[in-house]
Design an enzyme around this catalytic site. Structure first.
Site, short mmCIF file in Angstrom:
data_model
loop_
_atom_site.label_atom_id
_atom_site.label_comp_id
_atom_site.label_asym_id
_atom_site.label_seq_id
_atom_site.Cartn_x
_atom_site.Cartn_y
_atom_site.Cartn_z
N LYS A 31 -10.51 23.96 12.10
CA LYS A 31 -11.35 22.89 12.63
C LYS A 31 -10.85 21.53 12.14
O LYS A 31 -10.02 21.45 11.23
CB LYS A 31 -12.80 23.10 12.20
CG LYS A 31 -13.02 23.00 10.70
CD LYS A 31 -14.48 23.26 10.34
CE LYS A 31 -14.68 23.16 8.82
NZ LYS A 31 -16.08 23.39 8.43
N TYR A 44 -4.61 -8.62 -4.87
CA TYR A 44 -5.94 -9.24 -4.91
C TYR A 44 -6.66 -8.97 -6.24
O TYR A 44 -6.59 -7.86 -6.79
CB TYR A 44 -6.81 -8.69 -3.78
CG TYR A 44 -6.28 -8.96 -2.40
CD1 TYR A 44 -6.40 -10.22 -1.82
CD2 TYR A 44 -5.68 -7.95 -1.66
CE1 TYR A 44 -5.93 -10.46 -0.54
CE2 TYR A 44 -5.19 -8.19 -0.39
CZ TYR A 44 -5.32 -9.45 0.18
OH TYR A 44 -4.84 -9.68 1.44
N MET A 65 -4.58 -3.38 2.62
CA MET A 65 -4.73 -2.70 3.90
C MET A 65 -3.48 -1.91 4.26
O MET A 65 -3.56 -0.79 4.75
CB MET A 65 -5.06 -3.70 5.01
CG MET A 65 -5.37 -3.05 6.34
SD MET A 65 -5.82 -4.24 7.63
CE MET A 65 -7.39 -4.86 7.00
#
Length: 378
Positions: free
Chosen positions: A36, A268, A316
């Site tokens: 699944k 950051y 990101m």
């Protein structure tokens, strides 16, 4: 138009490892591998074909859509969508493609009956609620279930199924025994009415540690992909002795190498500041492709066969690694966020390592990395 990719990171899937793990779980005829959620991020069709090559006769998928994708790919095995059919379109697809949807409430049973067309048999799996508390008929409902099925021509219950909630928790052994006892009673009643029904209770943990719960069909899941469900428990050795192999590795290229002076920081928030002259490699993967931001300063990777600590805030599309003590790292070298080749005395990072750093389970790590990165197979 060429395909658009938003990250150069890759998921490497070892289909041979999946085949070998399947063989470690028992005889193929008694297993229904759980594939699944796109085979836990490893690729639904590729994994199904690989397991078909080593004798898999059944597959458990999540949705009817996954089952139909397997049929479209030419897989002819018994296919059981564990969530059942969730719409009339699902029911129509299940009937036309010869799937075996799970039925666990009277609305689903009515819909199944409504889609039994003349001359066509609809095979179903009956979900028994034994203690998971999510889906399935109760023991008290079974007489009504049996009467309904008997009244519908073409409706064929071929499997009784339930799910163990705590089989991987040694401290819950008594509760697991209660579930097994309840399942035995429920399936005794069902098989009196439908003697040919098979039974399936054992998940990976049950398959490994509870032979009394095996019945006709076991449903190994995480073990197919290399995970030991007993990791971190008193029963860890029960799974470790099988020699399961992780099937997923994740790589990304080094895109920059920076030389820092003492006191300089990266990324950051200035989570990492060099205490001495240091070398930092920038690697092209980030939280957009499943390298969780919460891993900042908490994990490692392999570069040129040696471990390097991840440093600084995860971005990101980029992360950083401290490669000060490694042989020279260059732009274009490959960083392995999971798996990969390791020098003697070095260990690859595993999905379990990543899961431990995040306070989660390897299942989630695999699903996210596999779902967010292009896959290559070997």
């Amino acid at each position: 138009m060429s395909d658009c990719t938003f990250s150069p990171s890759l998921c490497h899937i070892d289909l041979g490892a999946i085949r070998r793990n399947f063989g470690r779980m028992g005889k193929a005829g008694g297993l229904m591998p759980v594939i699944k959620s796109d085979a836990y991020g490893h690729g639904l069709v590729h994994v199904a074909r690989a397991l078909s090559e080593v004798g898999a006769r059944r597959f458990a998928v999540g949705t009817v859509s996954e089952g139909m994708a397997l049929r479209d790919a030419g897989l002819r095995q018994t296919i059981v969508p564990l969530l059942g059919a969730l719409s009339d379109v699902d029911w129509q697809g299940a009937v036309m493609q010869g799937l075996t949807p799970v039925v666990g409430n009277f609305d689903q049973l009515e819909r199944a009956a409504a889609h039994c067309h003349a001359g066509r048999t609809l095979r179903i799996a009956i979900k028994c609620e034994t203690g998971m508390g999510r889906l399935g008929f109760s023991e008290e409902e079974l007489p009504q279930v049996i009467d309904k099925i008997r009244s519908v021509q073409g409706l064929e219950p071929v499997l009784a199924i339930s799910h163990l909630s705590c089989a991987d928790v040694p401290e819950q052994e008594a509760y697991t025994a209660e579930q097994a006892h309840r399942f035995a009673a429920m399936t005794d009643a069902l098989r009196q009415a439908f003697p040919e029904m098979e039974r399936s209770l054992a998940n990976t943990a049950g398959t490994i540690a509870l032979p009394e719960a095996h019945y006709e069909v076991c449903r190994p899941g995480i073990s197919l992909y290399g995970g030991n469900p007993f990791t971190g428990t008193a029963w860890e050795q029960k799974g470790a002795k099988l020699g399961l192999e992780w099937a997923m590795s994740v790589s990304a290229p080094v895109i920059e190498v920076r030389h820092l002076k003492a006191g300089q920081s990266v990324s950051y928030g200035r989570l990492f500041t060099a205490e001495k002259p240091s070398v930092v490699a920038v690697v092209a993967i980030g939280y957009a492709t499943a390298f969780n931001r919460s891993l900042s300063n908490r994990t490692a990777m392999l570069i040129n066969g040696r471990r390097a600590a991840q440093v600084g805030r995860v971005c990101m599309g980029m992360i950083m690694a401290d490669v000060t003590d490694l042989p020279p790292v260059r732009v274009g070298d490959t960083a392995w966020l999971m798996g990969g080749p390791a020098e003697q005395g070095q260990k690859p990072i595993t999905p379990q390592d990543v899961a431990d750093a995040l306070g989660t389970i390897s299942y989630e790590v695999l699903c996210l990395f596999g779902g967010m990165n292009p896959r290559v197979y070997g």
